[in-house]
Design an enzyme around this catalytic site. Structure first.
Site, mmCIF file in Angstrom:
data_model
loop_
_atom_site.group_PDB
_atom_site.id
_atom_site.type_symbol
_atom_site.label_atom_id
_atom_site.label_comp_id
_atom_site.label_asym_id
_atom_site.label_seq_id
_atom_site.Cartn_x
_atom_site.Cartn_y
_atom_site.Cartn_z
ATOM 1 N N LYS C 115 -10.072 7.258 -0.188
ATOM 2 C CA LYS C 115 -8.934 7.497 0.701
ATOM 3 C C LYS C 115 -9.326 8.407 1.847
ATOM 4 C CE LYS C 115 -5.459 6.195 -2.499
ATOM 5 N NZ LYS C 115 -4.098 6.288 -2.978
ATOM 6 N N HIS C 237 6.322 7.400 -6.824
ATOM 7 C CA HIS C 237 5.262 6.827 -5.982
ATOM 8 C C HIS C 237 4.840 5.433 -6.411
ATOM 9 C CE1 HIS C 237 4.982 10.751 -4.176
ATOM 10 N NE2 HIS C 237 4.774 11.281 -5.356
ATOM 11 N N ARG C 294 -7.652 -5.637 -1.547
ATOM 12 C CA ARG C 294 -7.452 -6.651 -2.587
ATOM 13 C C ARG C 294 -6.123 -7.337 -2.333
ATOM 14 N NH1 ARG C 294 -3.081 -3.930 -4.509
ATOM 15 N NH2 ARG C 294 -3.353 -1.701 -4.836
#
Lengths: 195, 509, 509, 195
Positions: C115, C237, C294
């Protein structure tokens, strides 16, 4: 365990052996390895492979397969994995079964009980009673020279935790007994001769 | 509109109830004796019995249905298709009871419901009709009159019921010798199926395609035609596969045929949903065939390529709303859609009905698949009604993809306990003529005749071995307790072999 | 490409297998011990066991999966999502084994999978990122260092796993007091979930919306962005509802955000399918959040509004084909699509997982409904994996209609034996905030906290009485003599009558 | 036939009479007419009406209903038709039943089986926190003797790859902790007691 199953007008001879966690199944002599899982009361999941006579596990790339085993006869427990088929068995008309394999349905009839050699024996000549599956001789019910009649129980073989009585196909006289109680036999081993 | 009574059963009743729920309207079901546990009853908010199982005692009983409407407090009635959907007396009775009929006016039904009157209306609108008699044959027509009338139209010709539909009351006559018998048979069938023995004659076109145009018309003068559907795959005049768009129709023909359809519908003062059927000949000429003044069985494929919900629009039109979408949306298809009508029939035995209890049912799903079903595991397929259990529709980006997707979906479809036409569709979708779109309305009957009853199942050897293995293992697992093995045990070896021989003989025939 | 090994399980493995079948490619499954009878195994042409049930012993075992690929003779591997889908070692191992990896290059996965590296890449491409630490926190960071780093970013802030996804390894910290514990908890969860305890800090935007852009990129330089998806309905989340298009995005913002997404993907040399996630603040500014290298769980809704099959395109791109459709088709949505993730969780008990055996399962169907399921009656929902049992997606002409349709579909969904989140979705879709689109990524957590565990089932009194009546009658029927044998006899009689009639009909023809 | 059925913490008294082809059912004195059809072994289709004390059949427009019957007590077999409900009965935890009516599921207990689920315990008395599923104890967040308030997180159990916090139902004091961090537990295992 032996079955006679009719499908599409043909009679098929099926012999089921338990091997490891799965089964080795012969259909008219063609040998399959079968990993069986029950999905529900009507539905089976089969993962199968055809076992060539040398006992190859049927891997797609056998040359490079480190797990490949040399031919050691029919009762190897092969490495699982292979074609996956869902089989749904439902009742059809006239006591037949409808067996769906993938998207294709077959109408089959089966005898539904353990079958022994005499059921498919000829009508005359000497009979040899052979072991239909690997197992242990539990009891020999006759002696040499005994007169026996058709369908008389001759010998009891234990296989897959079941006792299976093998019977005479027709009247005759016991000419030879090849095994003793307590011994283990392979499939096809001669047990009793009747003249 | 708060509550809609659905005067139908099976998949179409469920389809309409779903639309009701999505619109915040309460669906009310009616049911005959054998339909007490049917899906449409369980899916509705309320359900009322309307009589014994035979259609004439229940789903065709206008009084019983109106009584259920009154008891439920429904303010509208949706007729579905079949049963009373094209019965102007029913539409008028609903209106007279102060309820909204979700469909065209009784007058439009009456006009277009008579095939001969509809042909005349089409002619007045400037649309060609298949050559044939102008009106019904007189019941008292003499044999010489009949002979000369037929001669003028030419052979082969069709004898068709004036009030007919769905291939019933229809006979093909190829020469004079069969004429009188064909007319008599069609009259008899029409009389028992529609309560009206009137028939007429129509020329039988050579290898035509069936092309039809869906229409919506509101009560404010807006009429919208939709991209055509092709329904040429028919067995004995009954549609079994439908698709949209048609491979035989390009934009110019689409413009012409939808304009013709609009003209006929306007001439009839038509409102709500309807479909105009045409025959398209090998030279690209089209002829008005008939109008269906109701929702069509095959409406889902039109919904898939246009994104417009036809049942929802039927309700909105009946509420007095306006067709406010862009008409281009109805005319420009996105992708391609295909529908297979799944019937409880045994395709390997001349499509004989196969009623009975559905043991297991697993419908296909995933991308681009829509199954409109009235069936469920544990339910009986009753003997009294059309044996269609579901409409399997697929959508994909293009025709090749949708054929592949339909094959995938058919492979997923599991129905046990009864026979279905799924194996037939698996075969059909593999035929080169189907894949390439080279077909016409008699294609299927011809190819079925040529197959002479050969089984649609062409298994590979492995599958048969697996079936045998599965039967043995299942028997072993359920040993002693299963009914089937007990039954099997009753059959001795000799009898089993004899049966096998007989069956093999039967299959060879 | 003749055979594709699917290195996954559950619904996504079934989804990919369906695409394989439609493309004439043979699907190969792998399975862990507890998945022997799972749907994806039964649906595949071949299946290979890869180890015990825990993911690290099976679905994360690169060696076992490659061994299965070799044994099956597969020529390509599709990783699905989760498990090894974003593992560059796996992608490289597949390539090194001479097989095609259906996804981006290992290099692209490595770049965008971190990230912090992805944030740097976005910045280089000129796209704003959410303010935060430039790299991972040092494992040896001291408490004062941590405090001052957090201070510079500002509270509330998020502690996020560098290798994270799906809301795991993430903690919200609202003040200094919770900082150290939050970092420790996130590290622990990240370590066990992803094998990498590294975390970083990011400012927590106030009431942002989650907007993401699906991309396809072929190996010939063509990159196509798709109309955005909104996934702001999240619990802790984790996305639970997704829709497309977003109510918060009009054409100008759509143009800007899809251009930004394309720029980031191009900068990464990205190929195949991927998704770039953004946060959209209340002023309409958007910030790069991360890239998922993906197929996304929520890909079906994009397929529904664009008519493009993303899995099919993944395979085609991997085969070296070109993206040859009109890019406008991907950007101009038709209608509106909505997805609810149906989980085996008990919404009335804080969404605790509810593993166990599914007794009955009846999925919704009919117009505009797509259920991508990995579940079936009789199957156990294992405790080892994500408890999502199905993705229920709906499409309709507009957002109000698709919300109504989803409510209808949820009402049809029957799952017994385990608890599911269906009742929660029925509640959520009735909330004014949801209906009007007034939500953001913390909306759901806030409203759930405010409900303080109150049940989502708000039954009318009649339903409870009916439940009591049903329990009593079922108890009576199960204990007493069943009527089923009598019913069976009636059915047989009916079946005989139908057959007799059908034969008579056949003879008349 | 008489039943005592608990639903949502309340005991309901149910009396079932067979009337004609259907049933008359009283629930705490409220009278229902029920037409019952069995769809499968778990699924019932009910078409119901509430029967007012005068025996009205509950028609929507009773004033004009020629079939309306005068009040003749509870055991009239009324004209069928009315609200249609599908009821699916499946087994739940702790011997309870899950009864699904349309889209709504109820947890019910037949004949006085009281609810034992501490997760929704009442407003007083001891609470026992039990493992709702098999899993691993990740963290224990409280110690014996701690005062806890309602909805306070007590313990974290990992199952299905998610960490799940179990919370107190109401205020109290931790009286006992039965597990340690890192251990695996079965569903139903006692974890924490609160007084």
């Amino acid at each position: 365990m032996q079955y006679e199953i009719e499908v599409d007008g043909r009679l098929r001879q099926v012999v089921v052996h338990r091997v490891g966690d799965g089964f080795a199944v012969e259909v008219d002599g063609r040998r399959w390895q079968v990993d069986l899982a029950r999905v529900d009361s009507h539905t089976l999941s089969l993962i199968t492979g055809v076992v060539p006579p040398n006992g190859d596990t049927g891997d797609a790339t056998p040359a490079s397969d480190s797990s490949r085993r040399p031919g050691v006869g029919p009762l190897v427990s092969p490495r699982p994995g292979g074609p996956s088929r869902e089989v749904i068995v439902s009742s059809g008309t006239d006591g037949r079964l409808v067996v769906r394999v993938g998207a294709t349905a077959f109408s089959v009839a089966l005898n539904g009980r353990r079958r022994t050699d005499e059921m498919v024996a000829g009508t005359d000549g000497p009979q040899r009673i052979v072991a239909p599956m690997p197992g242990k001789i539990v009891r020999v019910l006759v002696g040499v020279g005994d007169a026996v009649h058709a369908r008389q129980a001759l010998i009891v073989v234990e296989a897959m935790k079941m006792e299976n009585e093998l019977r005479a196909a027709r009247d005759g006289t016991v000419a030879g007994i090849h095994v003793k109680e307590g011994v283990s036999v392979e499939a096809g081993a001669p047990l009793i001769d009747i003249l | 509109m708060k509550k809609i009574l659905i005067a139908n059963r099976g998949e179409i009743a469920v389809r309409i109830a779903r639309a009701c729920r999505e619109m915040g309207v309460s669906p009310v079901a009616v049911y005959s004796e054998c339909d007490r546990t049917a899906l449409h009853v369980r899916y509705a908010d309320e359900a009322y019995p309307i009589g014994p199982s035979a259609p004439r005692d229940s789903y065709l009983r206008i009084d019983a249905i109106l009584d259920a409407a009154r008891r439920s407090g429904a303010d509208a009635v949706h007729p579905g298709y079949g049963f009373l959907a094209e019965n102007e007396t029913f539409a008028a009775a609903v209106r007279d009871a102060g309820l909204v009929f979700i469909g065209p006016s009784p007058e439009a039904i009456a006009l277009m419901g008579s095939k001969t009157a509809a042909r005349a209306a089409a002619t007045r609108a400037g649309v060609a009709v298949v050559p044939g008699t102008e009106g019904p044959l007189s019941p008292a027509i003499t044999e010489p009159e009949l002979t000369s009338t037929a001669q003028a139209i030419g052979y082969p010709l069709l004898v068709k019921a004036v009030s007919g539909g769905g291939g019933k009351g229809m006979r093909t006559v190829t020469n004079l010798r069969d004429l009188a018998a064909g007319v008599a048979a069609a009259r008899s069938e029409a009389g028992s199926a529609f309560g009206d023995p009137a028939v007429y004659l129509e020329r039988c076109l050579i290898r035509p395609r069936h092309i039809e145009v869906q229409l919506l018309a509101d009560e404010h003068g807006t009429l919208v035609p939709f991209v055509e559907r092709e329904c040429s795959i028919q067995r004995r005049h009954q549609k079994v596969v439908e698709e949209t768009p048609s491979l035989a129709v390009g934009p110019p023909l689409r413009a012409a045929i939808t304009s013709a359809a609009s003209a006929v519908a306007r001439a009839a003062g038509y409102t709500n949903a309807g479909t105009i059927e045409f025959l398209l000949d090998e030279d690209g000429r089209f002829y008005f065939l008939e109008m269906n003044t109701r929702l069509q069985v095959e409406h889902p494929i039109t919904e898939m390529v246009t994104g417009l919900d036809l049942v929802r629009w039927q309700v909105r039109i009946a509420r007095g709303e306006r067709l406010d979408f862009d008409p281009a949306q109805a005319m420009i298809p996105r992708g391609h859609a295909l529908e297979c009508r799944i019937y409880a029939e045994d395709p390997d035995h001349n499509f004989l009905p196969s009623p009975g209890r559905i043991q297991q049912l697993r419908a296909p799903s995933g991308p681009g698949v829509r199954d409109d079903s009235g069936a469920a595991a544990g339910l009986d397929v009753p003997i009294f009604y059309d044996p269609m259990i579901s409409k399997l529709a697929c959508w994909a980006e293009d025709r090749a993809s949708v054929v592949a997707r339909m094959r995938r979906a058919l492979d997923e479809y599991v129905v046990t306990g009864i026979k279905t036409t799924v194996p037939f569709f698996r075969w059909l979708l593999a035929q080169p003529e189907f894949v390439e779109g080279r077909f016409h309305t008699t294609y299927l009957d011809e190819v079925l005749a040529a197959r002479a009853g050969r089984s649609f199942v062409e298994p590979d050897g492995d599958a048969e071995d697996i079936a045998v293995i599965g039967a043995a293992l299942q028997s072993m697992l359920s040993s002693g307790v299963s009914r089937s093995s007990a039954q099997g045990a009753a059959v001795d070896g000799a009898a089993l072999r004899w049966k096998a021989r007989a069956r093999a003989d039967a299959l060879r025939r």
